[in-house]
Write a protein that holds these residues in place. Structure first.
Motif, mmCIF file in Angstrom:
data_model
loop_
_atom_site.group_PDB
_atom_site.id
_atom_site.type_symbol
_atom_site.label_atom_id
_atom_site.label_comp_id
_atom_site.label_asym_id
_atom_site.label_seq_id
_atom_site.Cartn_x
_atom_site.Cartn_y
_atom_site.Cartn_z
ATOM 1 N N GLU A 42 0.828 -1.211 0.000
ATOM 2 C CA GLU A 42 0.000 0.000 0.000
ATOM 3 C C GLU A 42 0.860 1.258 0.000
ATOM 4 O O GLU A 42 1.648 1.482 0.920
ATOM 5 C CB GLU A 42 -0.926 -0.014 1.232
ATOM 6 C CG GLU A 42 -1.939 1.117 1.203
ATOM 7 C CD GLU A 42 -2.980 1.021 2.316
ATOM 8 O OE1 GLU A 42 -3.208 -0.093 2.839
ATOM 9 O OE2 GLU A 42 -3.553 2.070 2.661
ATOM 10 N N ARG A 70 -15.883 3.403 12.664
ATOM 11 C CA ARG A 70 -14.616 4.155 12.666
ATOM 12 C C ARG A 70 -13.506 3.332 13.352
ATOM 13 O O ARG A 70 -12.369 3.329 12.893
ATOM 14 C CB ARG A 70 -14.820 5.513 13.370
ATOM 15 C CG ARG A 70 -13.558 6.335 13.564
ATOM 16 C CD ARG A 70 -12.799 6.612 12.268
ATOM 17 N NE ARG A 70 -11.377 6.797 12.558
ATOM 18 C CZ ARG A 70 -10.402 6.643 11.666
ATOM 19 N NH1 ARG A 70 -10.662 6.349 10.418
ATOM 20 N NH2 ARG A 70 -9.153 6.805 12.029
ATOM 21 N N THR A 106 -11.753 1.054 10.951
ATOM 22 C CA THR A 106 -10.799 1.728 10.054
ATOM 23 C C THR A 106 -9.567 2.175 10.827
ATOM 24 O O THR A 106 -8.439 2.090 10.334
ATOM 25 C CB THR A 106 -11.480 2.943 9.384
ATOM 26 O OG1 THR A 106 -12.791 2.557 8.987
ATOM 27 C CG2 THR A 106 -10.693 3.418 8.188
ATOM 28 N N ASN A 107 -9.786 2.663 12.040
ATOM 29 C CA ASN A 107 -8.662 3.021 12.906
ATOM 30 C C ASN A 107 -7.722 1.814 13.067
ATOM 31 O O ASN A 107 -6.508 1.907 12.874
ATOM 32 C CB ASN A 107 -9.192 3.449 14.274
ATOM 33 C CG ASN A 107 -8.079 3.826 15.254
ATOM 34 O OD1 ASN A 107 -7.646 4.958 15.295
ATOM 35 N ND2 ASN A 107 -7.605 2.867 16.040
ATOM 36 N N LYS A 136 -7.569 -0.838 11.197
ATOM 37 C CA LYS A 136 -6.972 -1.202 9.910
ATOM 38 C C LYS A 136 -5.679 -0.397 9.703
ATOM 39 O O LYS A 136 -4.662 -0.914 9.259
ATOM 40 C CB LYS A 136 -7.978 -0.939 8.778
ATOM 41 C CG LYS A 136 -7.589 -1.513 7.438
ATOM 42 C CD LYS A 136 -6.646 -0.655 6.635
ATOM 43 C CE LYS A 136 -6.298 -1.293 5.307
ATOM 44 N NZ LYS A 136 -5.295 -0.539 4.557
ATOM 45 N N GLY A 137 -5.732 0.885 10.079
ATOM 46 C CA GLY A 137 -4.543 1.723 9.969
ATOM 47 C C GLY A 137 -3.427 1.242 10.893
ATOM 48 O O GLY A 137 -2.249 1.289 10.539
ATOM 49 N N ASN A 165 -1.812 -1.585 9.297
ATOM 50 C CA ASN A 165 -0.911 -1.146 8.220
ATOM 51 C C ASN A 165 0.536 -1.097 8.705
ATOM 52 O O ASN A 165 1.466 -1.271 7.926
ATOM 53 C CB ASN A 165 -1.294 0.262 7.740
ATOM 54 C CG ASN A 165 -2.440 0.249 6.760
ATOM 55 O OD1 ASN A 165 -2.832 -0.802 6.262
ATOM 56 N ND2 ASN A 165 -2.992 1.427 6.484
ATOM 57 N N VAL A 171 -1.236 8.721 10.597
ATOM 58 C CA VAL A 171 -2.524 8.937 9.921
ATOM 59 C C VAL A 171 -3.334 10.013 10.644
ATOM 60 O O VAL A 171 -3.933 10.905 10.013
ATOM 61 C CB VAL A 171 -3.318 7.613 9.850
ATOM 62 C CG1 VAL A 171 -4.789 7.870 9.600
ATOM 63 C CG2 VAL A 171 -2.757 6.721 8.758
ATOM 64 N N LEU A 210 -4.991 13.241 9.028
ATOM 65 C CA LEU A 210 -6.455 13.398 9.038
ATOM 66 C C LEU A 210 -6.896 14.671 9.752
ATOM 67 O O LEU A 210 -7.907 15.265 9.389
ATOM 68 C CB LEU A 210 -7.107 12.188 9.728
ATOM 69 C CG LEU A 210 -7.206 10.882 8.938
ATOM 70 C CD1 LEU A 210 -7.751 9.766 9.822
ATOM 71 C CD2 LEU A 210 -8.101 11.056 7.716
ATOM 72 N N LEU A 225 -5.744 13.220 4.314
ATOM 73 C CA LEU A 225 -4.991 12.078 3.769
ATOM 74 C C LEU A 225 -4.611 12.268 2.320
ATOM 75 O O LEU A 225 -3.492 11.984 1.915
ATOM 76 C CB LEU A 225 -5.858 10.808 3.865
ATOM 77 C CG LEU A 225 -5.790 9.984 5.130
ATOM 78 C CD1 LEU A 225 -6.635 8.737 4.962
ATOM 79 C CD2 LEU A 225 -4.353 9.610 5.446
HETATM 80 C C1 MEV Z 1 -5.759 3.281 5.072
HETATM 81 O O1 MEV Z 1 -5.085 2.113 4.685
HETATM 82 C C2 MEV Z 1 -5.891 3.348 6.570
HETATM 83 C C3 MEV Z 1 -6.583 4.589 7.118
HETATM 84 O O2 MEV Z 1 -7.899 4.702 6.604
HETATM 85 C C4 MEV Z 1 -6.606 4.439 8.617
HETATM 86 C C5 MEV Z 1 -7.432 5.473 9.371
HETATM 87 O O3 MEV Z 1 -8.341 6.102 8.796
HETATM 88 O O4 MEV Z 1 -7.158 5.634 10.583
HETATM 89 C C6 MEV Z 1 -5.877 5.830 6.679
#
Ligand code: MEV
Length: 379
Positions: A79, A251, A254-255, A257-258, A261, A358, A362, A367
Protein backbone atom coordinates in the motif's frame (compact mmCIF):
# COMPACT_ATOMS: atom_id res chain seq x y z
CA UNK A 1 22.43 9.18 11.88
CA UNK A 2 19.40 11.15 10.71
CA UNK A 3 17.22 9.23 8.29
CA UNK A 4 14.80 12.06 7.59
CA UNK A 5 15.83 12.24 3.94
CA UNK A 6 15.71 8.46 3.38
CA UNK A 7 12.59 9.01 1.28
CA UNK A 8 14.53 11.05 -1.28
CA UNK A 9 17.22 8.42 -1.90
CA UNK A 10 17.23 5.68 -4.54
CA UNK A 11 16.69 2.05 -3.46
CA UNK A 12 20.41 1.39 -3.94
CA UNK A 13 21.40 4.37 -1.77
CA UNK A 14 18.92 3.29 0.91
CA UNK A 15 20.29 -0.23 0.84
CA UNK A 16 23.82 1.12 1.35
CA UNK A 17 22.69 2.85 4.55
CA UNK A 18 20.95 -0.31 5.77
CA UNK A 19 24.02 -2.40 4.94
CA UNK A 20 26.22 -0.09 6.96
CA UNK A 21 23.92 0.23 9.96
CA UNK A 22 23.05 -3.49 10.09
CA UNK A 23 26.54 -4.76 9.17
CA UNK A 24 25.19 -6.77 6.26
CA UNK A 25 27.69 -8.77 4.21
CA UNK A 26 27.90 -8.18 0.45
CA UNK A 27 26.13 -11.54 -0.01
CA UNK A 28 23.29 -10.43 2.26
CA UNK A 29 23.08 -7.12 0.41
CA UNK A 30 22.84 -9.04 -2.87
CA UNK A 31 19.99 -11.19 -1.53
CA UNK A 32 17.97 -8.04 -0.82
CA UNK A 33 18.99 -6.22 -4.01
CA UNK A 34 18.18 -9.06 -6.40
CA UNK A 35 14.56 -9.12 -5.21
CA UNK A 36 13.98 -12.87 -5.54
CA UNK A 37 15.37 -14.25 -2.31
CA UNK A 38 13.11 -17.28 -2.07
CA UNK A 39 14.23 -20.05 -4.45
CA UNK A 40 11.47 -22.22 -5.88
CA UNK A 41 12.78 -25.34 -4.11
CA UNK A 42 12.48 -23.58 -0.74
CA UNK A 43 9.03 -22.23 -1.56
CA UNK A 44 7.95 -25.70 -2.63
CA UNK A 45 9.05 -27.05 0.76
CA UNK A 46 7.05 -24.41 2.62
CA UNK A 47 3.49 -24.98 1.38
CA UNK A 48 1.58 -27.35 -0.87
CA UNK A 49 0.95 -27.05 -4.62
CA UNK A 50 3.57 -24.35 -5.33
CA UNK A 51 3.97 -23.09 -8.91
CA UNK A 52 6.08 -19.97 -8.32
CA UNK A 53 6.71 -17.10 -5.90
CA UNK A 54 5.00 -13.70 -5.55
CA UNK A 55 6.88 -10.50 -4.86
CA UNK A 56 5.89 -7.50 -2.77
CA UNK A 57 7.93 -4.34 -2.03
CA UNK A 58 10.44 -4.57 0.82
CA UNK A 59 10.86 -1.16 2.43
CA UNK A 60 12.37 0.37 5.56
CA UNK A 61 10.64 2.49 8.19
CA UNK A 62 13.02 5.01 9.71
CA UNK A 63 13.06 7.19 12.84
CA UNK A 64 12.14 4.40 15.26
CA UNK A 65 13.46 4.70 18.81
CA UNK A 66 11.95 2.09 21.13
CA UNK A 67 13.14 1.78 24.72
CA UNK A 68 16.10 3.98 23.72
CA UNK A 69 17.22 1.60 20.95
CA UNK A 70 17.30 2.88 17.36
CA UNK A 71 15.72 0.65 14.72
CA UNK A 72 15.50 0.47 10.97
CA UNK A 73 12.29 -1.51 10.53
CA UNK A 74 11.72 -3.73 7.45
CA UNK A 75 8.21 -3.46 6.03
CA UNK A 76 6.66 -5.80 3.46
CA UNK A 77 3.53 -4.26 2.00
CA UNK A 78 1.87 -3.11 -1.18
CA UNK A 79 0.00 0.00 0.00
CA UNK A 80 1.46 3.37 -1.06
CA UNK A 81 1.75 6.12 1.58
CA UNK A 82 1.82 3.70 4.54
CA UNK A 83 5.61 3.55 5.01
CA UNK A 84 6.08 7.29 4.55
CA UNK A 85 3.30 8.11 6.96
CA UNK A 86 4.70 5.69 9.55
CA UNK A 87 8.13 7.34 9.34
CA UNK A 88 6.35 10.65 10.03
CA UNK A 89 4.64 9.18 13.08
CA UNK A 90 7.91 7.71 14.32
CA UNK A 91 9.66 11.06 13.86
CA UNK A 92 7.06 12.82 16.01
CA UNK A 93 7.73 10.19 18.69
CA UNK A 94 11.51 10.40 18.30
CA UNK A 95 11.47 14.16 18.91
CA UNK A 96 10.36 13.40 22.45
CA UNK A 97 12.36 10.23 23.25
CA UNK A 98 10.53 7.67 21.13
CA UNK A 99 8.36 4.78 22.23
CA UNK A 100 8.32 3.02 25.58
CA UNK A 101 7.31 -0.62 25.15
CA UNK A 102 6.68 -3.50 27.55
CA UNK A 103 5.08 -6.94 27.55
CA UNK A 104 3.38 -9.51 29.75
CA UNK A 105 5.59 -12.43 28.71
CA UNK A 106 5.15 -15.16 26.14
CA UNK A 107 2.46 -17.46 27.55
CA UNK A 108 0.28 -19.10 24.90
CA UNK A 109 -3.00 -20.93 25.43
CA UNK A 110 -3.68 -24.44 24.13
CA UNK A 111 -7.31 -25.60 24.33
CA UNK A 112 -8.74 -29.08 24.86
CA UNK A 113 -12.51 -29.32 24.40
CA UNK A 114 -14.14 -32.05 26.51
CA UNK A 115 -17.68 -33.13 25.70
CA UNK A 116 -20.16 -35.66 27.10
CA UNK A 117 -19.59 -34.60 30.72
CA UNK A 118 -22.71 -34.48 32.87
CA UNK A 119 -20.84 -33.33 36.01
CA UNK A 120 -18.69 -30.41 34.74
CA UNK A 121 -18.12 -28.83 38.15
CA UNK A 122 -16.67 -31.91 39.85
CA UNK A 123 -14.78 -32.71 36.63
CA UNK A 124 -13.17 -29.31 36.86
CA UNK A 125 -11.90 -30.03 40.36
CA UNK A 126 -10.66 -33.51 39.37
CA UNK A 127 -8.66 -31.94 36.52
CA UNK A 128 -7.17 -29.34 38.87
CA UNK A 129 -6.19 -32.12 41.31
CA UNK A 130 -4.15 -33.75 38.50
CA UNK A 131 -2.59 -30.46 37.42
CA UNK A 132 1.04 -31.55 37.95
CA UNK A 133 0.63 -34.76 35.95
CA UNK A 134 -1.08 -32.89 33.10
CA UNK A 135 1.64 -30.25 32.98
CA UNK A 136 4.38 -32.90 33.05
CA UNK A 137 2.77 -34.74 30.16
CA UNK A 138 2.50 -31.50 28.16
CA UNK A 139 6.16 -30.69 28.85
CA UNK A 140 7.27 -34.12 27.63
CA UNK A 141 6.43 -32.95 24.08
CA UNK A 142 9.17 -30.32 23.99
CA UNK A 143 12.31 -30.93 26.06
CA UNK A 144 14.17 -28.24 24.09
CA UNK A 145 11.63 -25.58 25.08
CA UNK A 146 12.01 -26.77 28.66
CA UNK A 147 15.78 -26.38 28.51
CA UNK A 148 15.25 -22.72 27.54
CA UNK A 149 13.04 -22.13 30.58
CA UNK A 150 9.78 -22.48 28.66
CA UNK A 151 7.06 -25.10 29.01
CA UNK A 152 3.70 -25.54 30.66
CA UNK A 153 3.41 -23.12 33.56
CA UNK A 154 -0.18 -23.67 34.62
CA UNK A 155 -3.59 -24.90 33.56
CA UNK A 156 -7.08 -23.43 33.76
CA UNK A 157 -10.44 -25.15 33.42
CA UNK A 158 -13.46 -23.34 31.99
CA UNK A 159 -17.05 -24.53 31.91
CA UNK A 160 -18.86 -23.26 28.84
CA UNK A 161 -22.60 -23.01 28.62
CA UNK A 162 -22.87 -24.09 24.97
CA UNK A 163 -26.12 -24.64 23.08
CA UNK A 164 -25.28 -28.33 23.19
CA UNK A 165 -25.11 -28.22 26.96
CA UNK A 166 -22.15 -27.78 29.33
CA UNK A 167 -18.69 -28.18 27.89
CA UNK A 168 -15.44 -28.41 29.83
CA UNK A 169 -12.50 -26.63 28.21
CA UNK A 170 -8.99 -27.05 29.57
CA UNK A 171 -6.41 -24.35 28.89
CA UNK A 172 -2.73 -25.25 28.92
CA UNK A 173 -0.74 -22.11 29.71
CA UNK A 174 2.64 -22.55 28.08
CA UNK A 175 5.62 -20.24 27.87
CA UNK A 176 6.75 -20.71 24.27
CA UNK A 177 9.69 -18.26 24.64
CA UNK A 178 11.08 -17.27 21.21
CA UNK A 179 8.71 -19.51 19.25
CA UNK A 180 5.32 -18.27 18.09
CA UNK A 181 4.18 -21.56 19.54
CA UNK A 182 1.21 -22.79 17.48
CA UNK A 183 2.86 -26.13 16.67
CA UNK A 184 3.97 -26.88 20.21
CA UNK A 185 0.59 -25.85 21.62
CA UNK A 186 -1.19 -28.22 19.25
CA UNK A 187 1.22 -31.03 20.13
CA UNK A 188 0.81 -30.48 23.88
CA UNK A 189 -2.98 -30.26 23.69
CA UNK A 190 -3.06 -33.53 21.76
CA UNK A 191 -0.69 -35.17 24.27
CA UNK A 192 -2.77 -34.40 27.36
CA UNK A 193 -6.17 -35.21 25.81
CA UNK A 194 -6.21 -38.96 26.67
CA UNK A 195 -5.33 -38.20 30.31
CA UNK A 196 -8.11 -35.59 30.48
CA UNK A 197 -10.55 -38.14 29.06
CA UNK A 198 -9.45 -40.63 31.71
CA UNK A 199 -9.82 -38.10 34.53
CA UNK A 200 -13.27 -36.86 33.48
CA UNK A 201 -14.80 -39.78 31.56
CA UNK A 202 -15.54 -37.25 28.81
CA UNK A 203 -14.53 -37.22 25.15
CA UNK A 204 -11.77 -34.88 23.90
CA UNK A 205 -12.81 -33.20 20.67
CA UNK A 206 -10.71 -30.19 19.58
CA UNK A 207 -7.10 -29.90 20.76
CA UNK A 208 -5.62 -26.69 19.39
CA UNK A 209 -3.88 -23.38 20.10
CA UNK A 210 -5.99 -20.30 20.85
CA UNK A 211 -5.05 -17.19 18.89
CA UNK A 212 -6.57 -14.98 21.55
CA UNK A 213 -3.21 -14.68 23.32
CA UNK A 214 -4.31 -12.64 26.34
CA UNK A 215 -1.23 -13.68 28.33
CA UNK A 216 1.07 -12.50 25.56
CA UNK A 217 0.19 -8.83 25.47
CA UNK A 218 2.48 -6.15 24.26
CA UNK A 219 2.20 -2.46 25.09
CA UNK A 220 3.73 0.70 23.72
CA UNK A 221 3.23 4.36 24.56
CA UNK A 222 4.35 7.67 23.16
CA UNK A 223 4.19 11.35 24.10
CA UNK A 224 4.19 14.02 21.38
CA UNK A 225 4.88 17.61 22.45
CA UNK A 226 1.98 19.87 21.50
CA UNK A 227 4.44 22.24 19.77
CA UNK A 228 5.51 19.37 17.45
CA UNK A 229 1.87 18.73 16.65
CA UNK A 230 0.94 22.27 15.62
CA UNK A 231 -0.37 23.27 19.04
CA UNK A 232 -3.06 22.22 21.49
CA UNK A 233 -6.01 22.68 19.07
CA UNK A 234 -4.56 19.88 16.94
CA UNK A 235 -4.04 17.68 20.00
CA UNK A 236 -7.73 18.23 20.74
CA UNK A 237 -8.64 17.16 17.21
CA UNK A 238 -6.87 13.83 17.81
CA UNK A 239 -8.80 13.39 21.05
CA UNK A 240 -12.00 14.02 19.14
CA UNK A 241 -10.94 11.48 16.50
CA UNK A 242 -10.24 8.95 19.25
CA UNK A 243 -13.62 9.66 20.89
CA UNK A 244 -15.23 9.01 17.50
CA UNK A 245 -13.43 5.64 17.16
CA UNK A 246 -14.21 4.68 20.77
CA UNK A 247 -17.92 5.38 20.21
CA UNK A 248 -18.32 3.89 16.74
CA UNK A 249 -17.29 0.41 15.52
CA UNK A 250 -17.39 1.67 11.91
CA UNK A 251 -14.62 4.15 12.67
CA UNK A 252 -12.85 1.80 15.13
CA UNK A 253 -12.51 -0.78 12.35
CA UNK A 254 -10.80 1.73 10.05
CA UNK A 255 -8.66 3.02 12.91
CA UNK A 256 -7.50 -0.54 13.61
CA UNK A 257 -6.97 -1.20 9.91
CA UNK A 258 -4.54 1.72 9.97
CA UNK A 259 -2.79 0.18 12.99
CA UNK A 260 -2.52 -3.11 11.08
CA UNK A 261 -0.91 -1.15 8.22
CA UNK A 262 2.05 -0.83 10.55
CA UNK A 263 2.02 -4.18 12.30
CA UNK A 264 1.41 -6.64 9.48
CA UNK A 265 4.27 -5.51 7.17
CA UNK A 266 6.79 -6.09 10.00
CA UNK A 267 5.24 -9.47 10.78
CA UNK A 268 5.47 -10.43 7.10
CA UNK A 269 9.05 -9.18 6.83
CA UNK A 270 10.03 -11.47 9.70
CA UNK A 271 8.13 -14.52 8.42
CA UNK A 272 5.44 -14.42 11.09
CA UNK A 273 1.83 -15.59 10.88
CA UNK A 274 -0.12 -12.44 10.03
CA UNK A 275 -3.52 -14.14 10.27
CA UNK A 276 -2.83 -15.21 13.86
CA UNK A 277 -1.96 -11.61 14.72
CA UNK A 278 -5.03 -10.18 12.96
CA UNK A 279 -7.50 -12.58 14.56
CA UNK A 280 -5.98 -12.07 18.02
CA UNK A 281 -5.91 -8.28 17.78
CA UNK A 282 -9.49 -7.99 16.51
CA UNK A 283 -10.80 -10.39 19.16
CA UNK A 284 -8.96 -8.38 21.82
CA UNK A 285 -10.44 -5.17 20.39
CA UNK A 286 -13.90 -6.56 21.08
CA UNK A 287 -13.21 -8.28 24.38
CA UNK A 288 -15.52 -5.82 26.19
CA UNK A 289 -18.40 -6.96 23.97
CA UNK A 290 -18.10 -3.95 21.64
CA UNK A 291 -15.43 -3.49 18.97
CA UNK A 292 -13.03 -0.77 20.16
CA UNK A 293 -9.91 0.99 18.82
CA UNK A 294 -6.72 -0.76 19.97
CA UNK A 295 -5.03 2.61 20.41
CA UNK A 296 -5.95 5.21 23.03
CA UNK A 297 -5.15 8.95 22.89
CA UNK A 298 -5.26 11.45 25.73
CA UNK A 299 -3.82 14.82 26.72
CA UNK A 300 -1.46 15.22 29.67
CA UNK A 301 -1.34 18.19 32.06
CA UNK A 302 1.04 20.04 29.72
CA UNK A 303 -1.42 19.75 26.86
CA UNK A 304 0.86 17.22 25.09
CA UNK A 305 -0.54 14.25 23.20
CA UNK A 306 -0.12 10.81 24.75
CA UNK A 307 -0.92 7.64 22.87
CA UNK A 308 -0.81 3.96 23.71
CA UNK A 309 -1.52 0.54 22.33
CA UNK A 310 -2.11 -2.85 23.99
CA UNK A 311 -2.58 -5.94 21.84
CA UNK A 312 -1.89 -9.68 21.91
CA UNK A 313 1.21 -10.36 19.84
CA UNK A 314 2.19 -13.98 19.28
CA UNK A 315 5.31 -13.75 17.13
CA UNK A 316 8.44 -15.85 16.98
CA UNK A 317 12.04 -15.52 15.87
CA UNK A 318 12.79 -19.25 15.64
CA UNK A 319 11.19 -22.00 13.60
CA UNK A 320 8.73 -21.93 10.71
CA UNK A 321 9.05 -19.39 7.91
CA UNK A 322 11.25 -17.20 10.09
CA UNK A 323 13.90 -19.89 9.89
CA UNK A 324 13.43 -20.89 6.26
CA UNK A 325 12.98 -17.56 4.46
CA UNK A 326 16.28 -15.72 3.89
CA UNK A 327 14.53 -12.32 3.97
CA UNK A 328 12.97 -13.11 7.34
CA UNK A 329 16.42 -13.80 8.75
CA UNK A 330 17.77 -10.59 7.25
CA UNK A 331 14.87 -8.58 8.66
CA UNK A 332 15.72 -9.78 12.17
CA UNK A 333 19.37 -8.91 11.55
CA UNK A 334 18.51 -5.41 10.27
CA UNK A 335 16.53 -4.75 13.47
CA UNK A 336 19.16 -6.51 15.66
CA UNK A 337 16.32 -8.38 17.36
CA UNK A 338 17.33 -10.44 20.42
CA UNK A 339 14.03 -12.05 21.41
CA UNK A 340 10.47 -12.66 20.25
CA UNK A 341 9.23 -10.25 22.91
CA UNK A 342 11.50 -7.51 21.56
CA UNK A 343 10.08 -8.12 18.08
CA UNK A 344 6.54 -7.97 19.50
CA UNK A 345 7.35 -4.61 21.10
CA UNK A 346 8.65 -3.27 17.78
CA UNK A 347 5.53 -4.44 15.97
CA UNK A 348 3.20 -2.77 18.48
CA UNK A 349 5.22 0.46 18.34
CA UNK A 350 5.06 0.50 14.53
CA UNK A 351 1.28 0.00 14.80
CA UNK A 352 1.07 2.99 17.14
CA UNK A 353 3.28 5.06 14.81
CA UNK A 354 1.01 4.17 11.89
CA UNK A 355 -2.01 5.41 13.84
CA UNK A 356 -0.18 8.59 14.85
CA UNK A 357 0.99 9.32 11.30
CA UNK A 358 -2.52 8.94 9.92
CA UNK A 359 -4.15 10.96 12.71
CA UNK A 360 -1.70 13.79 12.04
CA UNK A 361 -2.75 13.84 8.38
CA UNK A 362 -6.45 13.40 9.04
CA UNK A 363 -6.56 16.23 11.57
CA UNK A 364 -4.45 18.64 9.49
CA UNK A 365 -4.01 18.66 5.71
CA UNK A 366 -6.05 15.50 5.05
CA UNK A 367 -4.99 12.08 3.77
CA UNK A 368 -5.32 12.83 0.09
CA UNK A 369 -3.11 15.91 0.14
CA UNK A 370 -0.54 14.19 2.32
CA UNK A 371 -0.50 11.15 0.05
CA UNK A 372 0.45 13.30 -2.96
CA UNK A 373 3.14 15.09 -0.99
CA UNK A 374 4.78 11.91 0.35
CA UNK A 375 4.41 9.52 -2.53
CA UNK A 376 5.63 11.91 -5.21
CA UNK A 377 8.84 12.50 -3.18
CA UNK A 378 9.78 8.83 -3.03
CA UNK A 379 12.00 7.79 -5.96
C1 MEV B 1 -5.76 3.28 5.07
O1 MEV B 1 -5.09 2.11 4.69
C2 MEV B 1 -5.89 3.35 6.57
C3 MEV B 1 -6.58 4.59 7.12
O2 MEV B 1 -7.90 4.70 6.60
C4 MEV B 1 -6.61 4.44 8.62
C5 MEV B 1 -7.43 5.47 9.37
O3 MEV B 1 -8.34 6.10 8.80
O4 MEV B 1 -7.16 5.63 10.58
C6 MEV B 1 -5.88 5.83 6.68
Amino acid sequence: MDYTDFLNLTPDQRLSIVQEVANLTDEERAIIAQGNALPLEKANGMVENVIGTYQIPYAIATNFVINNKHYLVPMVGEEPYVNGSICGGALLAKNNGGFTASNTGSIMIGQVQLTGISNPFSSRLKIMEEKEAIMKLADSKDPVLLSFGGGCKSIAVRILDSYQGPMVVVHLLVDTKDAMGAQVMNAMAEAVAPLLEKITGGKANLKVVSNLAVHRLVRSRVCVKKEDFGGEPYVDKVLSAYAFAAADPYRATTNNKGVMNGMIPVALATGNDTRAIESGVHAYASISGTYKPVTIWEKNNNGDLEGMIEVPMAVGIVGGTTKVHPMAQLSLKIMKIQSALELAQVIASVGLAANLGVLKSLTTVGLHADFDKLHSRSK
